[in-house]
Write a protein that holds these residues in place. Structure first.
Motif, PDB file in Angstrom:
ATOM      1  N   THR A   1       0.581  -1.039   0.173  1.00 25.47           N
ATOM      2  CA  THR A   1      -0.099  -0.082  -0.105  1.00 25.47           C
ATOM      3  C   THR A   1       1.023   1.246   0.065  1.00 25.47           C
TER       4      THR A   1
ATOM      5  N   THR B   1       0.232   5.420   0.621  1.00 22.72           N
ATOM      6  CA  THR B   1      -0.520   6.637   1.104  1.00 22.72           C
ATOM      7  C   THR B   1       0.085   7.745   1.054  1.00 22.72           C
TER       8      THR B   1
ATOM      9  N   HIS C   1      -3.956  10.030   2.287  1.00 22.93           N
ATOM     10  CA  HIS C   1      -5.106   9.178   1.425  1.00 22.93           C
ATOM     11  C   HIS C   1      -4.274   7.920   0.553  1.00 22.93           C
ATOM     12  N   ARG C   2      -5.227   6.861   0.471  1.00 21.22           N
ATOM     13  CA  ARG C   2      -4.489   5.861  -0.166  1.00 21.22           C
ATOM     14  C   ARG C   2      -4.445   5.811  -1.690  1.00 21.22           C
ATOM     15  N   ILE C   3      -2.992   5.776  -2.191  1.00 26.82           N
ATOM     16  CA  ILE C   3      -2.999   5.775  -3.809  1.00 26.82           C
ATOM     17  C   ILE C   3      -3.421   4.110  -4.200  1.00 26.82           C
TER      18      ILE C   3
ATOM     19  N   LEU D   1      -6.780   2.432  -6.381  1.00 27.92           N
ATOM     20  CA  LEU D   1      -7.785   3.335  -6.687  1.00 27.92           C
ATOM     21  C   LEU D   1      -8.274   3.329  -8.403  1.00 27.92           C
ATOM     22  N   SER D   2      -9.563   3.494  -8.588  1.00 21.59           N
ATOM     23  CA  SER D   2      -9.946   3.448 -10.001  1.00 21.59           C
ATOM     24  C   SER D   2      -8.942   4.497 -10.771  1.00 21.59           C
TER      25      SER D   2
ATOM     26  N   SER E   1     -10.324   8.138 -10.008  1.00 26.01           N
ATOM     27  CA  SER E   1      -9.938   8.588  -8.494  1.00 26.01           C
ATOM     28  C   SER E   1      -8.540   8.728  -8.448  1.00 26.01           C
ATOM     29  N   LEU E   2      -7.560   7.945  -9.104  1.00 25.46           N
ATOM     30  CA  LEU E   2      -6.416   7.819  -8.900  1.00 25.46           C
ATOM     31  C   LEU E   2      -5.784   9.019  -9.730  1.00 25.46           C
TER      32      LEU E   2
ATOM     33  N   ALA F   1      -6.446  11.890  -7.184  1.00 19.77           N
ATOM     34  CA  ALA F   1      -5.587  11.927  -5.971  1.00 19.77           C
ATOM     35  C   ALA F   1      -3.989  12.320  -6.372  1.00 19.77           C
TER      36      ALA F   1
END
Length: 232
Positions: free
Chosen positions: A66, A68, A72-74, A77-78, A81-82, A85
């Motif tokens: 993972t 972040t 916020h988690r990277i 993500l779709s 969303s990526l 972000a």
């Protein structure tokens, strides 16, 4: 423009692994870069340094682990969303700047804000202020006519214009002469400290690595600490 980030800002990489065919580039890599601190990663060409940056940026999908940025988690993500972000929490400085040479420095720096729907006047004023901080002239001169050091400092400004939580830099001084290299490095590390931005730098230059809060060498698919604590 300078902001004070919440405590969970910064970069966190946990148990990150990535392989290409039967070659393991990253194996269970862990790394934390708090706000205002910097980490340099060295290592031979092909060891996976740039791959690690591309995983953080979301351009390479790791096999596991993972990431972040700014709390916020990277990872996971779709694509939409990526992209969002990435615009909000990450900035990137490439070795050759990747600027549009026909645009002025202000236009280059303001472009990410404009593409994200910001007010034109606000974007240009913010760009001019950041260029002033980085000591880049920004009249009507096309960026392509600036010196190499000025162009790279413009690239730093463009990466910082959205006030990201994390700034990534891939050989940011590798294409510069010694004098310009020192100037760019001075400004890069200073402005990230002042803006409480976590900075992750990949470099072959030991003098650049020595400026970071901590340094690691990427070898045998893992990060080996080479210096902890106060930069040289």
């Amino acid at each position: 423009m300078t902001r004070t980030p919440p405590p969970d800002d910064g970069l966190r990489v946990e148990n990150l692994s990535y392989r290409v065919d039967d070659r393991i580039l990253l194996a269970n890599v862990d790394l934390t870069v708090p706000p205002g601190e910097s980490v340099a990663i060295t290592g031979p060409s092909g060891s996976g340094k740039s791959t690690l940056l591309m995983c953080v940026l979301g351009l390479v999908k790791p096999d596991s682990g993972t990431i972040t940025a700014g709390g916020h988690r990277i990872t996971g993500l779709s694509s939409g969303s990526l992209a969002k972000a990435r615009r909000q929490y990450l900035g990137m400085v490439f070795q050759f700047g990747e600027l549009l040479p026909e645009l002025t420095p202000v236009e280059n720096v303001a472009l990410p804000m404009l593409l994200d729907g910001a007010d034109h006047r606000h974007a240009y004023e913010s760009a001019a202020q950041l260029l002033d901080e980085l000591e880049v002239p920004h009249g009507g001169t096309p960026t392509g006519l600036l010196s190499g050091g000025e162009r790279q400092r413009t690239a730093v400004a463009r990466a910082l214009i959205a006030q990201p939580s994390v700034l990534l830099a891939d050989e940011p001084t590798g294409a510069l002469d010694p004098r310009a290299r020192e100037k760019v490095a001075d400004q890069l590390f200073r402005i990230c400290r002042e803006r409480h931005c976590a900075l992750l730098v990949v470099t072959h230059d030991p003098a650049i690595a020595a400026r970071a809060s901590r340094a690691f060498e990427l070898q045998n698919s893992g990060l080996i600490p080479t210096r902890q604590g106060t930069p040289a």
